[in-house]
Design a protein around this motif. Structure first.
Motif, mmCIF file in Angstrom:
data_model
loop_
_atom_site.group_PDB
_atom_site.id
_atom_site.type_symbol
_atom_site.label_atom_id
_atom_site.label_comp_id
_atom_site.label_asym_id
_atom_site.label_seq_id
_atom_site.Cartn_x
_atom_site.Cartn_y
_atom_site.Cartn_z
ATOM 1 N N SER A 1 -8.583 1.585 -2.536
ATOM 2 C CA SER A 1 -8.907 0.304 -1.899
ATOM 3 C C SER A 1 -7.631 -0.478 -1.622
ATOM 4 C CB SER A 1 -9.817 -0.526 -2.812
ATOM 5 O OG SER A 1 -11.064 0.109 -3.010
ATOM 6 N N TYR A 2 -6.727 -0.453 -2.579
ATOM 7 C CA TYR A 2 -5.480 -1.219 -2.448
ATOM 8 C C TYR A 2 -4.668 -0.776 -1.234
ATOM 9 C CZ TYR A 2 -0.836 -3.046 -3.570
ATOM 10 O OH TYR A 2 0.395 -3.659 -3.506
ATOM 11 N N LYS A 3 -4.673 0.523 -0.943
ATOM 12 C CA LYS A 3 -3.938 1.013 0.232
ATOM 13 C C LYS A 3 -4.346 0.230 1.491
ATOM 14 C CE LYS A 3 -3.861 5.642 -1.798
ATOM 15 N NZ LYS A 3 -4.237 7.075 -1.701
ATOM 16 N N VAL A 4 -5.644 0.006 1.624
ATOM 17 C CA VAL A 4 -6.160 -0.702 2.804
ATOM 18 C C VAL A 4 -5.928 -2.205 2.671
ATOM 19 C CG1 VAL A 4 -8.204 -1.167 4.199
ATOM 20 C CG2 VAL A 4 -7.880 1.105 3.181
ATOM 21 N N ALA A 5 -6.164 -2.748 1.473
ATOM 22 C CA ALA A 5 -5.947 -4.186 1.257
ATOM 23 C C ALA A 5 -4.500 -4.550 1.580
ATOM 24 C CB ALA A 5 -6.281 -4.554 -0.191
ATOM 25 N N HIS B 1 0.440 -7.712 -5.606
ATOM 26 C CA HIS B 1 -0.053 -6.714 -6.557
ATOM 27 C C HIS B 1 -1.560 -6.512 -6.326
ATOM 28 C CE1 HIS B 1 -1.326 -5.068 -10.468
ATOM 29 N NE2 HIS B 1 -0.072 -4.637 -10.571
ATOM 30 N N PRO B 2 -2.074 -5.296 -6.600
ATOM 31 C CA PRO B 2 -3.521 -5.062 -6.417
ATOM 32 C C PRO B 2 -4.396 -6.094 -7.119
ATOM 33 C CG PRO B 2 -2.431 -3.114 -7.400
ATOM 34 C CD PRO B 2 -1.378 -4.061 -6.962
ATOM 35 N N HIS B 3 -4.004 -6.511 -8.304
ATOM 36 C CA HIS B 3 -4.848 -7.466 -9.047
ATOM 37 C C HIS B 3 -4.863 -8.847 -8.392
ATOM 38 C CE1 HIS B 3 -4.859 -5.029 -13.050
ATOM 39 N NE2 HIS B 3 -5.285 -4.356 -12.026
ATOM 40 N N ASP B 4 -3.889 -9.110 -7.525
ATOM 41 C CA ASP B 4 -3.842 -10.398 -6.835
ATOM 42 C C ASP B 4 -4.442 -10.342 -5.424
ATOM 43 O OD1 ASP B 4 -2.545 -11.518 -9.027
ATOM 44 O OD2 ASP B 4 -0.599 -10.802 -8.301
ATOM 45 N N LEU B 5 -4.827 -9.137 -4.999
ATOM 46 C CA LEU B 5 -5.388 -8.981 -3.650
ATOM 47 C C LEU B 5 -6.886 -8.750 -3.648
ATOM 48 C CD1 LEU B 5 -3.137 -6.706 -1.381
ATOM 49 C CD2 LEU B 5 -3.700 -9.116 -1.071
ATOM 50 N N MET B 6 -7.381 -8.208 -4.769
ATOM 51 C CA MET B 6 -8.790 -7.780 -4.786
ATOM 52 C C MET B 6 -9.456 -8.273 -6.064
ATOM 53 S SD MET B 6 -8.370 -3.824 -3.480
ATOM 54 C CE MET B 6 -7.158 -3.471 -4.770
ATOM 55 N N PRO B 7 -10.781 -8.498 -5.979
ATOM 56 C CA PRO B 7 -11.513 -8.923 -7.173
ATOM 57 C C PRO B 7 -11.852 -7.736 -8.069
ATOM 58 C CG PRO B 7 -12.972 -8.870 -5.258
ATOM 59 C CD PRO B 7 -11.616 -8.454 -4.774
#
Lengths: 217, 217
Positions: free
Chosen positions: B23-27, B206-212
């Protein structure tokens, strides 16, 4: 299999071996599209792909297949299939949506279908490790991927757009080999019918009849 | 994270969770390309992706990420990245050769880089299985893939064409997570420098700052 000096070279050279389903995906594309091609045997089982010369000359990632087309040296079966579909205008998606759908299945194949199944076949069927926690793990993952494809094929003849595409060639690549994997393919009648449908295409050949292998094998 | 009735919808909705590197790749692509997007949390750890409704509505393969863009529902991170690069004219290959080279690395990522590393991180780092024959197997395969990327990055800043592309976003996706994998990344200084180079891009998060993620997690 390289031609002797003075002999004509085919338009495409495919560096491959008959045991490699990833090589077969490309060989079958070349065959079904009636390309002028020839296989060049790679002695994988004696480490040819792991040697520096192979990595420098053909593929830094140390893998077959490698397709040589003029000046181009192409690797990764999914990228080669995409190149050939575009170049030949055969077996690709018909528009941008279908091309993306084809790519989606090729990525799923690399991530979860071929990857688990081919590694299981390599360990269990070729290296004959016997049953181990690793073969059990790979089989469970492969069975999950087979289940998804079985469901998808329940109401359509091919993976994308109701006609043969490189998505089919990618996913079917390992399904004509007979080495044991501990998976009973009779559980997957739609997958079997689909593989038979592809094998009925004009010009289809078994991997062992399309590519060279170990002379002693 | 879905907007309340009457609230404006963003142009893109990304069904995702912060623990998913795919998911992060796309976010990260949406973020670096400054798109108007919003995350929609998927409760993966409570089985949301395995439910029939999710499979019917979003992805028959039962996976995140899913990108909703108007009428389109796109899946497989590599296919979504390819769609966005084409649609936005950003971070894609500049010509057909470079596009193929980008695809080659995304396929390698799906086949051998993310696939082994992310599965190792899931079992060893999230499920905390401890060391097993399966984690040993996955780590050996992941280390081999890391070694190939390390060598490739020894004399170039990015994977393809000396600039950031979706190939980098695909391969780097899992490298900002801290869960233990038993791999000492100090062994791979070129990979570390490359991940730092990507993290220095304007807008990076960072992934944790982009996605819930799980509210209780």
């Amino acid at each position: 299999m390289a031609p002797a000096p003075g002999e004509d070279m085919a338009e495409y050279q495919l560096h491959c071996m008959k045991e490699s389903g990833n090589s077969y995906k490309v060989a079958l594309m070349l065959q079904l599209a009636r390309c002028d091609w020839q296989p060049v045997w790679v002695d994988y089982f004696n480490g040819a792909t792991r040697r520096d010369e192979f990595r420098q000359e053909f593929n830094e990632l140390g893998e077959v297949p490698v397709l040589v087309h003029g000046e181009k040296k192409l690797t990764q079966s999914g990228a080669i299939l995409t190149y050939l579909a575009d170049h030949l205008g055969k077996f690709g998606g018909r528009d941008s949506d279908e091309k993306l759908e084809v790519l989606r299945w090729i990525l799923f194949d690399n991530h979860k279908f071929t990857s688990y199944y081919a590694t299981l076949r390599f360990l269990f069927g070729l290296q004959k490790t016997g049953e181990t926690p690793v073969t059990e793990f790979l089989r469970a993952r492969a069975l999950a991927a087979f289940g998804l494809v079985e469901k998808h094929l329940a109401d359509q003849d091919f993976l994308v757009g109701n006609r043969l595409t490189i998505a089919d060639l990618s996913l079917v690549g390992y399904l004509y080999y007979d080495e044991p994997t501990g998976i009973d393919r009779r559980q997957f009648p739609h997958i079997r019918a689909w593989a038979d449908r592809i094998a009925a295409q004009p010009g289809w050949k078994h991997p062992h009849d399309l590519m060279p292998g170990n002379p002693a094998g």
